[in-house]
Design a protein around this motif. Structure first.
Motif, PDB file in Angstrom:
ATOM      1  N   ALA A   1       5.267 -35.279 -28.398  1.00 13.45           N
ATOM      2  CA  ALA A   1       5.801 -33.927 -28.215  1.00 13.45           C
ATOM      3  C   ALA A   1       6.394 -33.756 -26.819  1.00 13.45           C
ATOM      4  CB  ALA A   1       4.698 -32.903 -28.456  1.00 13.45           C
ATOM      5  N   ARG A   2       5.744 -34.305 -25.818  1.00 13.93           N
ATOM      6  CA  ARG A   2       6.263 -34.185 -24.447  1.00 13.93           C
ATOM      7  C   ARG A   2       7.543 -34.981 -24.267  1.00 13.93           C
ATOM      8  NH1 ARG A   2       0.246 -34.351 -21.667  1.00 13.93           N
ATOM      9  NH2 ARG A   2      -0.150 -32.100 -21.887  1.00 13.93           N
ATOM     10  N   GLN A   3       7.660 -36.102 -24.975  1.00 18.00           N
ATOM     11  CA  GLN A   3       8.916 -36.856 -24.944  1.00 18.00           C
ATOM     12  C   GLN A   3      10.060 -36.018 -25.493  1.00 18.00           C
ATOM     13  OE1 GLN A   3       8.248 -40.495 -27.110  1.00 18.00           O
ATOM     14  NE2 GLN A   3       6.792 -41.293 -25.614  1.00 18.00           N
TER      15      GLN A   3
ATOM     16  N   TRP B   1      11.636 -35.094 -34.279  1.00 15.36           N
ATOM     17  CA  TRP B   1      11.110 -34.161 -35.283  1.00 15.36           C
ATOM     18  C   TRP B   1      10.787 -32.796 -34.677  1.00 15.36           C
ATOM     19  CZ3 TRP B   1       7.447 -36.350 -39.552  1.00 15.36           C
ATOM     20  CH2 TRP B   1       8.036 -37.464 -40.165  1.00 15.36           C
ATOM     21  N   PHE B   2      10.572 -32.761 -33.377  1.00 17.89           N
ATOM     22  CA  PHE B   2      10.164 -31.528 -32.710  1.00 17.89           C
ATOM     23  C   PHE B   2      11.338 -30.842 -32.038  1.00 17.89           C
ATOM     24  CE2 PHE B   2       6.041 -34.019 -32.174  1.00 17.89           C
ATOM     25  CZ  PHE B   2       5.390 -33.345 -33.202  1.00 17.89           C
ATOM     26  N   HIS B   3      11.227 -29.511 -31.829  1.00 17.16           N
ATOM     27  CA  HIS B   3      12.200 -28.788 -31.019  1.00 17.16           C
ATOM     28  C   HIS B   3      11.477 -28.166 -29.832  1.00 17.16           C
ATOM     29  CE1 HIS B   3      10.895 -24.924 -32.886  1.00 17.16           C
ATOM     30  NE2 HIS B   3      10.812 -25.621 -33.999  1.00 17.16           N
ATOM     31  N   GLN B   4      12.194 -27.936 -28.770  1.00 18.59           N
ATOM     32  CA  GLN B   4      11.595 -27.591 -27.482  1.00 18.59           C
ATOM     33  C   GLN B   4      10.824 -26.275 -27.490  1.00 18.59           C
ATOM     34  OE1 GLN B   4      14.601 -27.770 -24.424  1.00 18.59           O
ATOM     35  NE2 GLN B   4      14.764 -30.000 -24.518  1.00 18.59           N
ATOM     36  N   ASP B   5      11.239 -25.320 -28.287  1.00 22.70           N
ATOM     37  CA  ASP B   5      10.650 -23.983 -28.229  1.00 22.70           C
ATOM     38  C   ASP B   5       9.389 -23.838 -29.084  1.00 22.70           C
ATOM     39  OD1 ASP B   5      12.574 -23.030 -26.481  1.00 22.70           O
ATOM     40  OD2 ASP B   5      13.945 -22.490 -28.106  1.00 22.70           O
ATOM     41  N   MET B   6       8.978 -24.878 -29.743  1.00 20.93           N
ATOM     42  CA  MET B   6       7.829 -24.771 -30.628  1.00 20.93           C
ATOM     43  C   MET B   6       6.516 -25.032 -29.884  1.00 20.93           C
ATOM     44  SD  MET B   6       8.118 -28.272 -32.933  1.00 20.93           S
ATOM     45  CE  MET B   6       7.059 -27.583 -34.194  1.00 20.93           C
ATOM     46  N   ILE B   7       5.408 -24.860 -30.601  1.00 18.31           N
ATOM     47  CA  ILE B   7       4.069 -25.184 -30.113  1.00 18.31           C
ATOM     48  C   ILE B   7       3.594 -26.423 -30.863  1.00 18.31           C
ATOM     49  CG2 ILE B   7       1.678 -24.402 -29.911  1.00 18.31           C
ATOM     50  CD1 ILE B   7       2.849 -21.500 -30.238  1.00 18.31           C
ATOM     51  N   VAL B   8       3.051 -27.392 -30.150  1.00 18.91           N
ATOM     52  CA  VAL B   8       2.400 -28.543 -30.785  1.00 18.91           C
ATOM     53  C   VAL B   8       0.946 -28.542 -30.350  1.00 18.91           C
ATOM     54  CG1 VAL B   8       2.298 -31.055 -30.952  1.00 18.91           C
ATOM     55  CG2 VAL B   8       4.513 -29.898 -30.950  1.00 18.91           C
ATOM     56  N   PHE B   9       0.052 -28.477 -31.319  1.00 19.38           N
ATOM     57  CA  PHE B   9      -1.377 -28.307 -31.063  1.00 19.38           C
ATOM     58  C   PHE B   9      -2.146 -29.416 -31.770  1.00 19.38           C
ATOM     59  CE2 PHE B   9      -5.579 -26.651 -31.081  1.00 19.38           C
ATOM     60  CZ  PHE B   9      -5.668 -25.598 -30.182  1.00 19.38           C
ATOM     61  N   ASP B  10      -2.869 -30.217 -31.010  1.00 15.64           N
ATOM     62  CA  ASP B  10      -3.715 -31.272 -31.562  1.00 15.64           C
ATOM     63  C   ASP B  10      -5.171 -30.852 -31.380  1.00 15.64           C
ATOM     64  OD1 ASP B  10      -4.961 -33.616 -32.391  1.00 15.64           O
ATOM     65  OD2 ASP B  10      -3.503 -34.911 -31.385  1.00 15.64           O
ATOM     66  N   THR B  11      -5.922 -30.744 -32.461  1.00 16.65           N
ATOM     67  CA  THR B  11      -7.313 -30.306 -32.347  1.00 16.65           C
ATOM     68  C   THR B  11      -8.207 -31.360 -31.704  1.00 16.65           C
ATOM     69  OG1 THR B  11      -7.832 -31.047 -34.606  1.00 16.65           O
ATOM     70  CG2 THR B  11      -7.130 -28.753 -34.327  1.00 16.65           C
ATOM     71  N   VAL B  12      -7.730 -32.592 -31.588  1.00 13.85           N
ATOM     72  CA  VAL B  12      -8.464 -33.650 -30.887  1.00 13.85           C
ATOM     73  C   VAL B  12      -8.437 -33.366 -29.387  1.00 13.85           C
ATOM     74  CG1 VAL B  12      -8.439 -36.112 -30.286  1.00 13.85           C
ATOM     75  CG2 VAL B  12      -8.031 -35.402 -32.649  1.00 13.85           C
ATOM     76  N   TYR B  13      -9.552 -33.612 -28.692  1.00 16.09           N
ATOM     77  CA  TYR B  13      -9.555 -33.433 -27.234  1.00 16.09           C
ATOM     78  C   TYR B  13     -10.103 -34.647 -26.491  1.00 16.09           C
ATOM     79  CZ  TYR B  13     -14.501 -32.210 -27.907  1.00 16.09           C
ATOM     80  OH  TYR B  13     -15.827 -32.229 -28.254  1.00 16.09           O
ATOM     81  N   ALA B  14     -10.465 -35.689 -27.209  1.00 14.45           N
ATOM     82  CA  ALA B  14     -10.873 -36.947 -26.575  1.00 14.45           C
ATOM     83  C   ALA B  14     -10.151 -38.076 -27.309  1.00 14.45           C
ATOM     84  CB  ALA B  14     -12.384 -37.143 -26.647  1.00 14.45           C
TER      85      ALA B  14
ATOM     86  N   ALA C   1      10.542 -29.023 -38.549  1.00 16.73           N
ATOM     87  CA  ALA C   1      11.763 -28.560 -37.880  1.00 16.73           C
ATOM     88  C   ALA C   1      11.956 -27.055 -38.014  1.00 16.73           C
ATOM     89  CB  ALA C   1      12.973 -29.295 -38.439  1.00 16.73           C
ATOM     90  N   SER C   2      11.450 -26.465 -39.101  1.00 10.06           N
ATOM     91  CA  SER C   2      11.637 -25.032 -39.329  1.00 10.06           C
ATOM     92  C   SER C   2      10.411 -24.211 -38.933  1.00 10.06           C
ATOM     93  CB  SER C   2      11.965 -24.773 -40.809  1.00 10.06           C
ATOM     94  OG  SER C   2      10.892 -25.194 -41.649  1.00 10.06           O
ATOM     95  N   SER C   3       9.474 -24.838 -38.215  1.00  5.41           N
ATOM     96  CA  SER C   3       8.217 -24.172 -37.857  1.00  5.41           C
ATOM     97  C   SER C   3       8.170 -23.772 -36.386  1.00  5.41           C
ATOM     98  CB  SER C   3       7.026 -25.092 -38.162  1.00  5.41           C
ATOM     99  OG  SER C   3       6.920 -25.336 -39.546  1.00  5.41           O
TER     100      SER C   3
END
Length: 289
Positions: free
Chosen positions: A247-249, A224-237, A197-199
């Motif tokens: 995160a999109r929800q 748990w997420f806020h709209q202005d943050m970045i969410v990055f998943d290193t998985v791509y498959a 929340a603070s990231s």
């Protein structure tokens, strides 16, 4: 491909397990073809019991080198001759270069992560990141982000075989950079929620979200997420992981999988092997179709 392969073709490998989902062969082979380079890139399923023999094969077959992925990024180090300064600091290798039988280990994951953010016009300098995982990719991301000016990193990890690696990462960051790093147990969900929340950015560098865990996410609750943050998943498959869906929800503006990171870390490895710049724009078009 058949028009390029001949008796002079130079082999580069990808050694990991599981690995058949990887897009790296497509990326590198298309880049070789675009530049007219006589190289071929193949993927090999390499488990712990095969790793030492696989590294010896790089020398025996006079391969130019290899990419290394989970679970071998740290386990390969004893079998190499030298490490780059960054790989030594990270204690992890994702690229091996063979110079006439001398094998040098490099890490390009951290640089790939930071360049992937920069490609999107994003900068986490002076900001706080919450990061899960202390394997090869997580270690490289944490240390490179700290070196590049991230102000604070909250590292979450399970109390498992990688806990000591997580402790090492935090110690190195606090000793060698101006970033403040703290270690947290991933089992404490309330603490995990507070730190996210603070990231400004949450990055998951674990294998959760990838087969056979494609239906799982370490964060299940969009609140748990806020709209202005970045969410990055290193998985791509898969391209859209469970974490990305959560995160999109939540309406998060900047949600990414690991494709951009894979492209940028691959571009750096490509230059180490060939001395040439990868045609990044061309490969990006192929990857993101």
């Amino acid at each position: 491909m058949t028009e390029r392969i001949d008796g002079h073709t130079i082999l580069i490998g990808l050694m990991a397990y599981p690995i058949r989902h990887s897009m790296s062969p497509m990326m590198h082979n298309n880049a070789f073809a675009k530049l007219g380079l006589n190289y071929a890139y193949l993927a090999f399923d390499i488990t712990d019991d095969k790793l030492k023999a696989a590294v010896n094969a790089i020398r025996t077959l006079d391969m130019r080198g290899a990419n290394i992925s989970m679970p071998n990024k740290q386990k390969i180090i004893p079998y190499l001759d030298k490490l780059s300064p960054a790989a030594k600091l990270c204690g992890a290798v994702n690229t091996v270069v063979n110079d006439e039988g001398v094998l040098t280990g490099y890490t390009t994951d951290g640089t790939g992560f930071m360049r992937a953010l920069a490609d999107e016009g994003l900068n986490i300098q002076g900001k706080k990141m919450t990061l899960t995982g202390a394997g090869g990719a997580g270690t490289a991301i944490a240390i490179q982000a700290a070196l590049d000016g991230t102000a604070e990193i909250s590292l979450f990890n399970l109390h498992d075989t990688t806990w000591e690696s997580a402790k090492r990462n935090v110690r190195i960051i606090n000793q060698e950079t101006n970033c403040q790093a703290t270690l947290h147990g991933l089992e404490d969900k309330e603490d995990f929620k507070r730190e996210i929340a603070s990231s400004a950015i949450y990055c998951d560098s674990t294998g959760v979200g990838m087969k056979p865990l494609e239906n799982l996410s370490l964060v299940e609750d969009p609140s748990w997420f806020h709209q202005d943050m970045i969410v990055f998943d290193t998985v791509y498959a898969p391209r859209t992981t469970k974490l990305m869906k959560v995160a999109r929800q939540a309406g998060v503006k900047h949600v990414f999988n690991g494709l951009g990171m894979m492209l940028e870390q691959g571009a750096e490895a490509f230059k180490l092997w060939t001395g040439k710049e990868m045609p990044v724009a061309y490969i990006r078009d192929l990857l993101f179709k």
